[in-house]
Motif scaffolding. Structure first.
Motif, PDB file in Angstrom:
ATOM      1  N   VAL A 189      -1.345  -7.170   3.795  1.00 17.76           N
ATOM      2  CA  VAL A 189      -1.107  -5.844   3.207  1.00 17.76           C
ATOM      3  C   VAL A 189       0.068  -5.182   4.005  1.00 17.76           C
ATOM      4  CG1 VAL A 189      -2.383  -3.706   2.123  1.00 17.76           C
ATOM      5  CG2 VAL A 189      -3.572  -5.896   2.513  1.00 17.76           C
ATOM      6  N   VAL A 242      -8.178   0.596   3.402  1.00 21.99           N
ATOM      7  CA  VAL A 242      -7.855  -0.649   3.088  1.00 21.99           C
ATOM      8  C   VAL A 242      -8.106  -1.529   4.408  1.00 21.99           C
ATOM      9  CG1 VAL A 242      -5.428  -2.406   2.832  1.00 21.99           C
ATOM     10  CG2 VAL A 242      -6.182   0.123   1.531  1.00 21.99           C
ATOM     11  N   ILE A 290      -6.697  -1.034  -4.398  1.00 21.58           N
ATOM     12  CA  ILE A 290      -6.035  -1.566  -3.847  1.00 21.58           C
ATOM     13  C   ILE A 290      -7.740  -2.378  -3.348  1.00 21.58           C
ATOM     14  CG2 ILE A 290      -5.430  -1.771  -1.444  1.00 21.58           C
ATOM     15  CD1 ILE A 290      -3.175  -0.280  -2.776  1.00 21.58           C
ATOM     16  N   ILE A 328      -1.020   1.516   6.441  1.00 22.85           N
ATOM     17  CA  ILE A 328      -2.354   0.753   5.199  1.00 22.85           C
ATOM     18  C   ILE A 328      -3.198   1.927   5.960  1.00 22.85           C
ATOM     19  CG2 ILE A 328      -1.885  -1.392   5.537  1.00 22.85           C
ATOM     20  CD1 ILE A 328      -3.924  -2.683   6.749  1.00 22.85           C
ATOM     21  N   ASP A 341       0.973  -1.333   0.112  1.00 22.95           N
ATOM     22  CA  ASP A 341       0.146  -0.427  -0.249  1.00 22.95           C
ATOM     23  C   ASP A 341       0.899   1.369   0.241  1.00 22.95           C
ATOM     24  OD1 ASP A 341      -2.330   1.666   0.156  1.00 22.95           O
ATOM     25  OD2 ASP A 341      -2.466   1.053   2.078  1.00 22.95           O
TER      26      ASP A 341
END
Length: 263
Positions: free
Chosen positions: A203, A215, A164, A211, A107
């Protein structure tokens, strides 16, 4: 360093070039080396000669610096075609699901050295898939990342995506979606309990902010790397967090425990 005129990327560093030679020498368009490195690349020079591709021992070490834009060339520079990073598609994710493969999703990790270190860890722990967003804040494959990966670039598949959140949303119920976050309450060691029967997408956040909240909302689980004494009344850590590259190694170590052999 990119050569936009020739659409090339310089790969430097002994391990990176040696691994490139062993696994994908056909990628090399031109090759340059110092006198000290010449005895170690005789086989590659013979292959390049047979393929009618140029190679040359430089007389001035500064020529290597000019080619790769770095003093960290370690006596070798191989010019390859600019890597074409494919867009992730449904066939790729269908294969992951079928084979219970896992992937690391970045990310907006902006530092090329961090990307290289993450690739190196992925190759070491057998994580074959890395996904990066098409975002200005995200580093892509560069001379620096290639060198820091120490040959790992030859063993991972790197894909791009536009969103994402859309990827994570599409994988709901199909793969375990795991985010790493400092405000999580569960240890990264719990990966095994969540990923023993399915592949996962893990992630990793960017260097400053981790992040994003969006997300996080698309993850099934949020995990953190506990510091020594955490939960047992120990003192707080001296620094707030690990570097994302260091964190990736810890996460992939836990992930490797439950990945199928070769997955």
């Amino acid at each position: 360093m990119k050569n936009t005129e020739r659409n090339e990327l310089a790969v430097c560093g002994f391990s990176a070039v040696k691994t490139l030679e062993k696994n994908n020498w056909q990628k090399i368009q031109r090759f340059y080396f110092s006198k000290e490195r010449a005895p170690l690349f005789g086989g590659l020079c013979k292959r390049l000669a047979a393929a009618k591709r140029p190679y040359n021992q430089v007389q001035d070490i500064r020529e290597l610096e000019r080619l790769c834009g770095s003093v960290h060339h370690q006596g070798v520079v191989a010019m390859i075609e600019m890597p074409d990073i494919p867009a992730l598609n449904t066939d790729d994710t269908a294969r992951w699901i079928e084979n219970k493969e896992s992937a690391v999703l970045l990310d907006r990790v902006g530092n090329a050295n961090n990307l290289g270190a993450i690739v190196r860890s992925a190759a070491f722990f057998g994580v074959k898939n890395i996904v990066i967003p098409l975002d200005e804040a995200q580093s892509s494959v560069t001379t620096s990342s290639y060198r820091v990966a120490e040959g790992g670039m030859e063993f991972v598949n790197i894909y791009t995506i536009r969103s994402i959140s859309k990827l994570l949303s599409s994988m709901e119920g199909k793969m375990v979606r795991i985010g790493t976050s400092l405000d999580a309450r569960e240890s990264v060691s719990a990966i095994g309990s969540y990923c023993h029967d399915r592949g996962s997408i893990v992630v990793l956040g960017n260097e400053e902010n981790g992040i994003s909240d969006e997300v996080k909302r698309n993850c099934d689980h949020l995990l953190l790397i506990p510091y020594a004494g955490m939960g047992r009344g120990g003192a707080a850590p001296k620094v707030d967090s690990l570097n994302v590259a260091q964190a990736s190694a810890v996460v992939m170590y836990e992930l490797a425990k439950v990945m199928p052999i070769g997955g």
